[in-house]
Design an enzyme around this catalytic site. Structure first.
Site, short mmCIF file in Angstrom:
data_model
loop_
_atom_site.label_atom_id
_atom_site.label_comp_id
_atom_site.label_asym_id
_atom_site.label_seq_id
_atom_site.Cartn_x
_atom_site.Cartn_y
_atom_site.Cartn_z
N ARG A 73 9.38 3.06 7.65
CA ARG A 73 8.80 3.24 6.31
C ARG A 73 8.75 4.70 5.89
O ARG A 73 8.84 5.02 4.70
CB ARG A 73 7.40 2.64 6.26
CG ARG A 73 7.44 1.13 6.30
CD ARG A 73 6.25 0.57 5.61
NE ARG A 73 6.29 -0.89 5.61
CZ ARG A 73 5.22 -1.64 5.44
NH1 ARG A 73 4.05 -1.09 5.26
NH2 ARG A 73 5.32 -2.95 5.43
N ASP A 91 -8.25 -0.65 -5.28
CA ASP A 91 -7.34 -0.54 -4.14
C ASP A 91 -7.28 0.94 -3.76
O ASP A 91 -7.65 1.82 -4.55
CB ASP A 91 -5.94 -1.04 -4.52
CG ASP A 91 -5.11 -1.44 -3.30
OD1 ASP A 91 -5.00 -2.65 -3.02
OD2 ASP A 91 -4.59 -0.54 -2.60
C1 LIG Z 1 -2.08 -7.56 1.53
S1 LIG Z 1 -2.82 -6.75 0.18
C2 LIG Z 1 -3.98 -8.01 -0.35
C3 LIG Z 1 -3.90 -8.29 -1.85
C4 LIG Z 1 -4.75 -9.46 -2.34
N1 LIG Z 1 -6.15 -9.26 -2.05
C5 LIG Z 1 -4.28 -10.78 -1.79
O1 LIG Z 1 -4.98 -11.37 -0.97
O2 LIG Z 1 -3.19 -11.23 -2.17
C6 LIG Z 1 -3.88 -5.54 0.99
C7 LIG Z 1 -4.26 -4.38 0.09
O3 LIG Z 1 -5.33 -3.66 0.71
C8 LIG Z 1 -5.19 -2.29 0.35
N2 LIG Z 1 -5.97 -1.45 1.29
C9 LIG Z 1 -5.66 -1.13 2.57
N3 LIG Z 1 -6.61 -0.32 3.09
C10 LIG Z 1 -7.53 -0.13 2.11
C11 LIG Z 1 -8.74 0.62 2.03
N4 LIG Z 1 -9.20 1.34 3.07
N5 LIG Z 1 -9.43 0.60 0.86
C12 LIG Z 1 -8.98 -0.12 -0.19
N6 LIG Z 1 -7.84 -0.85 -0.18
C13 LIG Z 1 -7.12 -0.86 0.96
C14 LIG Z 1 -3.69 -2.06 0.40
O4 LIG Z 1 -3.30 -0.93 -0.35
C15 LIG Z 1 -3.15 -3.39 -0.15
O5 LIG Z 1 -2.85 -3.30 -1.53
#
Ligand SMILES: C[S@@+](CC[C@H](N)C(=O)[O-])C[C@H]1O[C@@H](n2cnc3c(N)ncnc32)[C@H](O)[C@@H]1O
Length: 271
Positions: A35, A139
């Site tokens: 990545r 996010d």
């Molecule tokens: C797999 S997506 C989930 C999206 C949605 N909630 C769903 O279930 O389809 C995970 C998201 O968590 C965010 N994320 C990861 N670490 C985070 C943090 N410390 N604070 C806020 N968001 C975070 C990532 O950027 C990503 O967009």
């Protein structure tokens, strides 16, 4: 390019854990390497060490955010885990809530937030809730938040959206935009997005009637999970609904949560 050395991998893992609570096991080394490699080459750097020195320095600027964007997994789609949406709809009707506020706490590109918006839009049309409902999507990644605000999605991510809702709430792209769909402004005006790191203290937010914290806990280690769930559920109104991904297991909390089904909980009213 020189391969990613173990010590450099460790530095990246520690940095990501410190900044956003992400936890990468050793098996993720090839993923991290692949990545970051295109970005490092684009910057004209020699190797991963040079890149890590940059993102771990006060001069990192936007590059640290770029690395976070590259290393977080943003997979999402509309009406993912449909039973949660059905449960929310039934619950809002039963509780006779009029002014509904919802937080999508790891919103990614906004698919979850706009799915909720379609559901609330329908309840508003039926007169079940007032027009002043609101949804906040947050996010850690600026890149996904920019996309969420534009509200343009590939059709494929909307495969679970009914034809009726597609017609009511979406504009289909034509010509160069063929295959893309944009959410109509009438629905977008009740949905807002902002940056929020779940592993840092949260100031002045909510309380909300419903909180979605789905498919993000899996990236955190045990203690961080507990800390994040505690922090997020403190922003939920007593009696409110709390959702995590159905594959994310049981969460440990001081906040008393009654399980309602896979990944679904109610915050107890006497909290
Ligand atoms: C797999 S997506 C989930 C999206 C949605 N909630 C769903 O279930 O389809 C995970 C998201 O968590 C965010 N994320 C990861 N670490 C985070 C943090 N410390 N604070 C806020 N968001 C975070 C990532 O950027 C990503 O967009």
């Amino acid at each position: 390019m020189t391969p990613l050395r173990d010590t450099t991998f460790r530095k990246i893992v520690n940095l990501m854990h410190e900044i956003c609570g992400l936890s990468f096991p050793d098996s993720k080394k090839p993923l991290i390497a692949s990545r970051l490699a295109p970005r490092i080459q684009r910057l004209g750097m020699e190797d991963y060490d040079e890149y890590v020195s940059l993102i771990d320095s006060p001069q990192a600027g936007g590059e640290l955010q770029m690395a976070i964007d590259l290393l977080t997994t943003n997979e999402t789609y509309f009406f993912r885990e449909q039973p949660h949406f059905d449960l929310m709809e039934r619950d809002l009707i039963e509780r006779k809530l009029r002014n509904v506020s919802v937080w999508s706490a790891a919103s990614s590109f906004g698919d979850e937030a706009y799915s909720i918006a379609m559901l609330l839009g329908d309840l508003q049309r039926k007169g079940t809730i007032d027009p002043h409902w609101s949804i906040l999507g947050t996010d850690i990644s600026d890149r996904v938040l920019r996309a969420a605000t534009q509200a343009v999605f590939p059709e494929d991510r909307m495969r679970e959206v009914s034809d009726e809702r597609l017609k009511r709430y979406c504009l289909k792209g034509e010509g160069e935009s063929e295959g893309l769909v944009q959410i109509k402004p009438t629905l977008r005006e009740n949905v807002h997005f902002g940056r929020l790191n779940l592993t840092e203290p949260i100031e002045d937010l909510g309380p909300f009637d419903v909180v979605f914290l789905r498919n993000v806990l899996i990236y955190f280690d045990g203690p961080t999970k507990v800390e994040v769930v505690e922090r997020v559920t403190s922003r939920l109104k007593p009696g409110g609904l709390f959702f995590i991904g159905t594959a994310e297991g049981r969460v440990k909390t001081k906040t008393r949560l009654t399980p309602l089904g896979p990944g679904a909980f109610r915050k107890e009213a006497d909290e």
